[in-house]
Write an enzyme that holds these catalytic residues in place. Structure first.
Site, PDB file in Angstrom:
ATOM      1  N   HIS A  47     -13.330   6.687  13.874  1.00 26.19           N
ATOM      2  CA  HIS A  47     -12.079   6.368  13.173  1.00 26.19           C
ATOM      3  C   HIS A  47     -10.908   6.677  14.086  1.00 26.19           C
ATOM      4  CE1 HIS A  47     -12.518  10.703  12.751  1.00 26.19           C
ATOM      5  NE2 HIS A  47     -11.192  10.732  12.730  1.00 26.19           N
ATOM      6  N   HIS A 104      -5.668   7.895  19.789  1.00 29.94           N
ATOM      7  CA  HIS A 104      -7.009   7.788  20.368  1.00 29.94           C
ATOM      8  C   HIS A 104      -8.103   7.776  19.315  1.00 29.94           C
ATOM      9  CE1 HIS A 104      -6.336  12.181  20.016  1.00 29.94           C
ATOM     10  NE2 HIS A 104      -7.567  12.116  19.541  1.00 29.94           N
TER      11      HIS A 104
END
Ligand code: ATP
Ligand code: MG
Length: 197
Positions: free
Chosen positions: A44, A130
């Site tokens: 995720h 990220h």
């Protein structure tokens, strides 16, 4: 309860990320480094980490997260595998966001404005950037150079997906790795199209 808001990868982006993990696993310099790889279903992009919250606060937070987001859907792209922190003992391997940063920052600001008043501690003001691939277990500082070099050498071709919803997850930590339970999800796209006096 440990809560966070996240953007889910679509199936294709998840598969591409798993492929990067596979290549990283095979890199000779990483073979003897213990890495806890993020499981495919857990991949995720964290929009905002909300921290530990009393169970009684979960319902209002789920209601807040279930409201449509005032942001049009947008494309996020990932490229460049990287190691954090940038020096010293390597701890985290991740893929950096290479496109969609401005939209992510706006969505993050909306998340802070929306969830902040329901939290006792402020949300981290740093916008997300990220997708974590794995976490290194007790890698010594001396392994930093070759780990960073190997990860830089992965040369990941950019790939992305269309962000069209935000999910609120509960994270349950466990020795074998955290598991995430979705508590609420809301679409992006609730936008004002023209100046309103
Ligand atoms: P583990 O901590 O066991 O490795 P995890 O990091 O997947 O598991 P959590 O620590 O609950 O599970 O984190 C959930 C998400 O929130 C992850 O994306 C994590 O990187 C992010 N996160 C956790 N703590 C923070 C923090 N203090 N600041 C910003 N993001 C965080
Ligand atoms: Mg963690």
């Amino acid at each position: 309860m440990r809560l966070f808001l996240a953007l889910d990868l679509d199936a294709a982006a998840r598969a591409r990320t798993v492929e990067v993990q596979r290549r990283a696993r095979r890199a000779p310099a990483l073979r003897d480094v213990a890495v806890r790889w993020v499981r495919p279903e857990n991949l995720h992009l964290t929009l905002a980490f909300l921290g530990e919250v009393d169970a009684g606060r979960a319902a209002p937070m789920a209601r807040a997260a279930a409201e449509p987001w005032r942001h049009a859907p947008f494309r996020v792209e990932l490229a460049t595998a990287d190691v954090a922190p940038p020096s010293g003992a390597p701890r985290t391997l991740w893929l950096s966001v290479s496109a969609g940063r401005a939209q992510l920052a706006r969505l993050h600001a909306e998340a802070r404005a929306r969830m902040g008043p329901l939290l006792s501690a402020p949300v981290d003001p740093r916008p997300p950037g990220h997708v974590t691939l794995g976490r290194l277990r007790r890698a010594p500082r001396s392994s930093g150079g070759r780990v960073r070099e190997a990860v830089a050498g992965l040369a990941v071709p950019a790939f992305g997906w269309r962000v069209d919803s935000v999910a609120l997850y509960e994270s349950r930590l466990a020795p074998g790795g955290a598991s995430y339970r979705p508590l609420a999800r809301a679409p992006l796209g609730c936008v004002i199209l023209d100046a309103v006096p």
